[in-house]
Write a protein that holds these residues in place. Sequence first.
Motif, short mmCIF file in Angstrom:
data_model
loop_
_atom_site.label_atom_id
_atom_site.label_comp_id
_atom_site.label_asym_id
_atom_site.label_seq_id
_atom_site.Cartn_x
_atom_site.Cartn_y
_atom_site.Cartn_z
N GLN A 224 0.93 -1.23 0.06
CA GLN A 224 0.02 0.12 -0.21
C GLN A 224 0.85 1.03 -0.04
OE1 GLN A 224 -0.27 -2.41 2.29
NE2 GLN A 224 -2.41 -3.34 2.04
N HIS A 225 1.98 1.21 0.56
CA HIS A 225 2.92 2.33 0.44
C HIS A 225 3.59 2.52 -0.88
CE1 HIS A 225 5.58 5.62 2.31
NE2 HIS A 225 6.53 4.94 1.45
N LEU A 226 4.05 1.39 -1.20
CA LEU A 226 4.69 1.46 -2.43
C LEU A 226 3.85 1.72 -3.82
CD1 LEU A 226 6.55 -2.12 -2.77
CD2 LEU A 226 7.39 0.14 -2.13
N ALA A 227 2.62 1.72 -3.46
CA ALA A 227 1.50 2.10 -4.61
C ALA A 227 1.65 3.71 -4.94
CB ALA A 227 -0.03 1.72 -4.15
N GLY A 228 2.18 4.38 -3.86
CA GLY A 228 2.05 5.71 -4.16
C GLY A 228 3.42 6.38 -4.47
N VAL A 229 4.56 5.58 -4.30
CA VAL A 229 5.86 5.95 -4.75
C VAL A 229 6.74 5.15 -5.70
CG1 VAL A 229 6.01 6.60 -2.14
CG2 VAL A 229 6.98 4.51 -2.96
N SER A 230 6.10 4.06 -6.19
CA SER A 230 6.76 3.20 -7.29
C SER A 230 7.11 3.84 -8.43
CB SER A 230 6.18 2.04 -7.32
OG SER A 230 4.80 2.04 -7.86
N SER A 231 6.46 5.13 -8.62
CA SER A 231 6.91 5.79 -10.22
C SER A 231 7.82 6.74 -9.93
CB SER A 231 5.66 6.12 -10.85
OG SER A 231 5.08 7.12 -9.93
N SER A 232 8.47 6.69 -8.59
CA SER A 232 9.81 7.56 -8.43
C SER A 232 10.85 7.06 -9.31
CB SER A 232 10.02 7.50 -6.98
OG SER A 232 8.93 7.70 -6.09
N LYS A 233 11.71 8.09 -9.70
CA LYS A 233 12.77 7.65 -10.60
C LYS A 233 13.99 6.89 -9.91
CE LYS A 233 12.53 10.35 -14.68
NZ LYS A 233 11.85 11.69 -14.30
N VAL A 234 14.63 7.55 -8.87
CA VAL A 234 15.37 6.59 -8.02
C VAL A 234 14.82 6.70 -6.65
CG1 VAL A 234 17.79 6.66 -7.26
CG2 VAL A 234 17.11 7.58 -9.51
N ILE A 235 14.79 5.27 -5.91
CA ILE A 235 14.45 5.11 -4.86
C ILE A 235 15.68 4.56 -3.83
CG2 ILE A 235 13.02 3.54 -3.27
CD1 ILE A 235 10.88 3.64 -5.43
N VAL A 236 15.86 5.25 -2.88
CA VAL A 236 16.92 5.03 -2.08
C VAL A 236 16.38 4.52 -0.58
CG1 VAL A 236 18.87 5.81 -0.42
CG2 VAL A 236 18.42 6.59 -2.84
N VAL A 237 16.65 3.44 -0.08
CA VAL A 237 16.05 2.91 1.21
C VAL A 237 17.02 2.53 2.37
CG1 VAL A 237 14.95 0.73 2.19
CG2 VAL A 237 14.07 1.63 0.02
N ILE A 238 16.69 2.92 3.45
CA ILE A 238 17.30 3.03 4.66
C ILE A 238 16.75 2.23 5.52
CG2 ILE A 238 18.71 4.33 6.31
CD1 ILE A 238 18.82 6.85 4.37
N ASN A 239 17.06 1.08 6.05
CA ASN A 239 16.32 0.22 6.77
C ASN A 239 17.12 -0.81 7.66
OD1 ASN A 239 14.59 -1.94 7.88
ND2 ASN A 239 12.93 -0.71 6.68
N LYS A 240 16.71 -1.03 8.91
CA LYS A 240 17.92 -1.98 9.51
C LYS A 240 17.62 -3.40 9.39
CE LYS A 240 15.66 -2.34 14.08
NZ LYS A 240 15.79 -1.91 15.41
N ASP A 241 16.48 -3.73 8.72
CA ASP A 241 16.31 -5.05 8.49
C ASP A 241 16.65 -5.43 6.87
OD1 ASP A 241 15.08 -7.50 7.95
OD2 ASP A 241 13.10 -7.03 8.29
N PRO A 242 17.59 -6.23 6.59
CA PRO A 242 17.98 -6.53 5.25
C PRO A 242 16.82 -7.18 4.40
CG PRO A 242 19.25 -7.93 6.84
CD PRO A 242 18.44 -6.86 7.83
N GLU A 243 15.74 -7.60 5.22
CA GLU A 243 14.99 -8.57 4.58
C GLU A 243 13.47 -7.56 4.21
OE1 GLU A 243 14.99 -11.65 3.68
OE2 GLU A 243 16.88 -11.63 4.30
#
Length: 323
Positions: free
Chosen positions: A273-292
């Motif tokens: 549901q979150h990705l639905a609103g952001v997936s057409s971004s050109k470049v996505i950078v993710v910072i998360n402590k869970d590699p999964e």
Amino acid sequence: MSVLIYAENTGGKFKKSVFEAVSYARAIADQNNTSLTAVSIGNVDATELALLSKYGVNKVLNVSGDKLKEFVNQAYASVIAEAAKKEGSAVVVLSNTFSGRGLAPRIGIKLEAGVADGAVALPEQTGGSFKVKKTAFSGKAFATVELTSAIKVIALVPNSYKVVETGGTAQVEDFRVETKASDFKAMIKEIVRSTDKVSLPDAEIVVSGGRGLKGPENWGMIEELAELLGAATACSKPVSDAGWRPHSEHVGQTGIAVSPNLYIAVGISGAIQHLAGVSSSKVIVVINKDPEAPFFKVADYGIVGDAFEVLPKLITAVKEYKA
Ligand code: FAD
């Protein structure tokens, strides 16, 4: 046949999304060996109107006056439709903004035109028909729609087409349209600006935070990074539901859909549901402590780490880069 672009202004100024739509409309005009007219509604000064010629507009129809100073959906749709009739336009281009999305179907009805909102690429033209690639299902997918009607209305998603400077001069013509009382049934009485910060739907860079940030007291890091990058701030739904951030920052299926050049997601899991609103971004950078974390599957760049360690380092690095 000509092409018409509606040049939407905000407080008398054109945003970058307008120049993208102008460049897009110019490309369609070139493919069809025809001219490009812009229609501007509201009180926009001559210097601002002249900017449109930099991106290939041949003529500007300028509609001013107190009645049309602020955006009125039905009345603006009538004016744009009349401008299209006057110019014999076979294609009308708008920005896929809040107002553009409201205007496109209304103009479509008035001109008996086919409408494609959420367009992300130039149409493929065969004969008189246009195949337009557009976002579908709140940005979760793309669809190609075919417009076979004589007139086509296309609303272009901001940040999906590059601005191309062509140079040139445009003649500016005052254009008057007799509006009807029924055009003013629904009017904007007051505009309350909630913030002076970069507007989220138009932002080229978005720094977004999720529940991984633990609480509203930690948003200083998100805001500082956003300010350094000239970015807008956003958040996941649970964050705005908890009142850590205003609902106007919530992106996703039930929030705002954004398509910036750069989306930095901090402490957000990457639910569908979150990705639905952001997936057409050109470049996505993710910072998360869970590699999964699922967000990494759609990320262009991923940093596996604790946001409370990574963000301060990133802020320092950006400061050093800018110094
Ligand atoms: P969480 O799922 O709790 O994830 C937090 C993430 O932070 C985790 O991946 C964790 O590993 C990471 N993390 C924790 N601590 C740290 C740290 N110190 N450093 C770095 N990372 C850390 N959600 C939306 O966002 N937008 C919507 O529009 C939306 N619409 C919805 C509509 C429906 C009908 C439904 C059912 C749900 C909707 N949701 C929406 C909710 C969605 O399903 C998720 O629950 C939500 O996106 C999760 O938010 P989050 O990633 O911030 O939180």
